[in-house]
Design a protein around this motif. Sequence first.
Motif, PDB file in Angstrom:
ATOM      1  N   UNK A   1       0.843  -1.172   0.000  1.00 50.46           N
ATOM      2  CA  UNK A   1       0.000   0.000   0.000  1.00 50.46           C
ATOM      3  C   UNK A   1       0.893   1.241   0.000  1.00 50.46           C
ATOM      4  N   UNK A   2       0.620   2.161  -0.937  1.00 45.49           N
ATOM      5  CA  UNK A   2       1.408   3.381  -1.062  1.00 45.49           C
ATOM      6  C   UNK A   2       0.800   4.496  -0.231  1.00 45.49           C
ATOM      7  N   UNK A   3       1.664   5.255   0.401  1.00 48.52           N
ATOM      8  CA  UNK A   3       1.236   6.416   1.162  1.00 48.52           C
ATOM      9  C   UNK A   3       1.754   7.647   0.419  1.00 48.52           C
ATOM     10  N   UNK A   4       0.851   8.566   0.083  1.00 41.05           N
ATOM     11  CA  UNK A   4       1.212   9.745  -0.677  1.00 41.05           C
ATOM     12  C   UNK A   4       1.100  10.986   0.190  1.00 41.05           C
ATOM     13  N   UNK A   5       2.014  11.905  -0.021  1.00 40.51           N
ATOM     14  CA  UNK A   5       1.910  13.211   0.629  1.00 40.51           C
ATOM     15  C   UNK A   5       1.190  14.144  -0.325  1.00 40.51           C
ATOM     16  N   UNK A   6       0.806  15.284   0.174  1.00 40.79           N
ATOM     17  CA  UNK A   6       0.106  16.270  -0.650  1.00 40.79           C
ATOM     18  C   UNK A   6       1.004  16.735  -1.790  1.00 40.79           C
ATOM     19  N   UNK A   7       2.283  16.902  -1.512  1.00 43.14           N
ATOM     20  CA  UNK A   7       3.219  17.334  -2.565  1.00 43.14           C
ATOM     21  C   UNK A   7       3.327  16.297  -3.679  1.00 43.14           C
ATOM     22  N   UNK A   8       3.444  15.045  -3.311  1.00 40.86           N
ATOM     23  CA  UNK A   8       3.556  14.012  -4.343  1.00 40.86           C
ATOM     24  C   UNK A   8       2.252  13.876  -5.126  1.00 40.86           C
ATOM     25  N   UNK A   9       1.123  14.067  -4.449  1.00 45.54           N
ATOM     26  CA  UNK A   9      -0.167  14.021  -5.149  1.00 45.54           C
ATOM     27  C   UNK A   9      -0.286  15.195  -6.121  1.00 45.54           C
ATOM     28  N   UNK A  16      -0.130  14.209 -14.755  1.00 44.75           N
ATOM     29  CA  UNK A  16      -1.266  13.646 -15.483  1.00 44.75           C
ATOM     30  C   UNK A  16      -1.963  14.693 -16.342  1.00 44.75           C
ATOM     31  N   UNK A  17      -2.033  15.933 -15.872  1.00 40.75           N
ATOM     32  CA  UNK A  17      -2.623  17.007 -16.672  1.00 40.75           C
ATOM     33  C   UNK A  17      -1.785  17.277 -17.914  1.00 40.75           C
ATOM     34  N   UNK A  18      -0.464  17.288 -17.753  1.00 36.66           N
ATOM     35  CA  UNK A  18       0.422  17.487 -18.899  1.00 36.66           C
ATOM     36  C   UNK A  18       0.290  16.336 -19.883  1.00 36.66           C
ATOM     37  N   UNK A  19       0.188  15.125 -19.364  1.00 37.23           N
ATOM     38  CA  UNK A  19       0.009  13.959 -20.227  1.00 37.23           C
ATOM     39  C   UNK A  19      -1.321  14.042 -20.976  1.00 37.23           C
ATOM     40  N   UNK A  20      -2.356  14.507 -20.284  1.00 40.99           N
ATOM     41  CA  UNK A  20      -3.662  14.663 -20.914  1.00 40.99           C
ATOM     42  C   UNK A  20      -3.596  15.696 -22.038  1.00 40.99           C
TER      43      UNK A  20
END
Length: 127
Positions: A1-9, A16-20
Amino acid sequence: MDIYTIDTLNQRIKFLEEQQDKDWLDIKEEIGDIKENLKPTSLIRNAVGELNEAIGLKSELAKSAISIGIGYLAKKIVIGKTDSTFKNILGSVLQLAVTTLVSKPHQNPSKETEEDSLKHEPSEEYL
């Protein structure tokens, strides 16, 4: 299970926006290519090119003769046999236009700029 910080999110969202955006531009470019290939002049030009390749016509004289023949055929299909002077003139203009379009070398459609493509992009309401 991965834990993400706000910065990494936030970084992941930006990525993902750039990829889109990139994917959207690729799709727009592909649609432009498809639209160009489905134009009647492109279809005729491609058919004539394939005919030239299949028969092995290399001379400009043979290519010109085929272009003139297609122009004449277009005139006969659209105008038919008529005694009207106006229709005969209109048919000759049509024949000239079709012959000219068929004999032109195929050119790639002008590519849209990124700004033009982004104008039509769906809004980003989720931000």
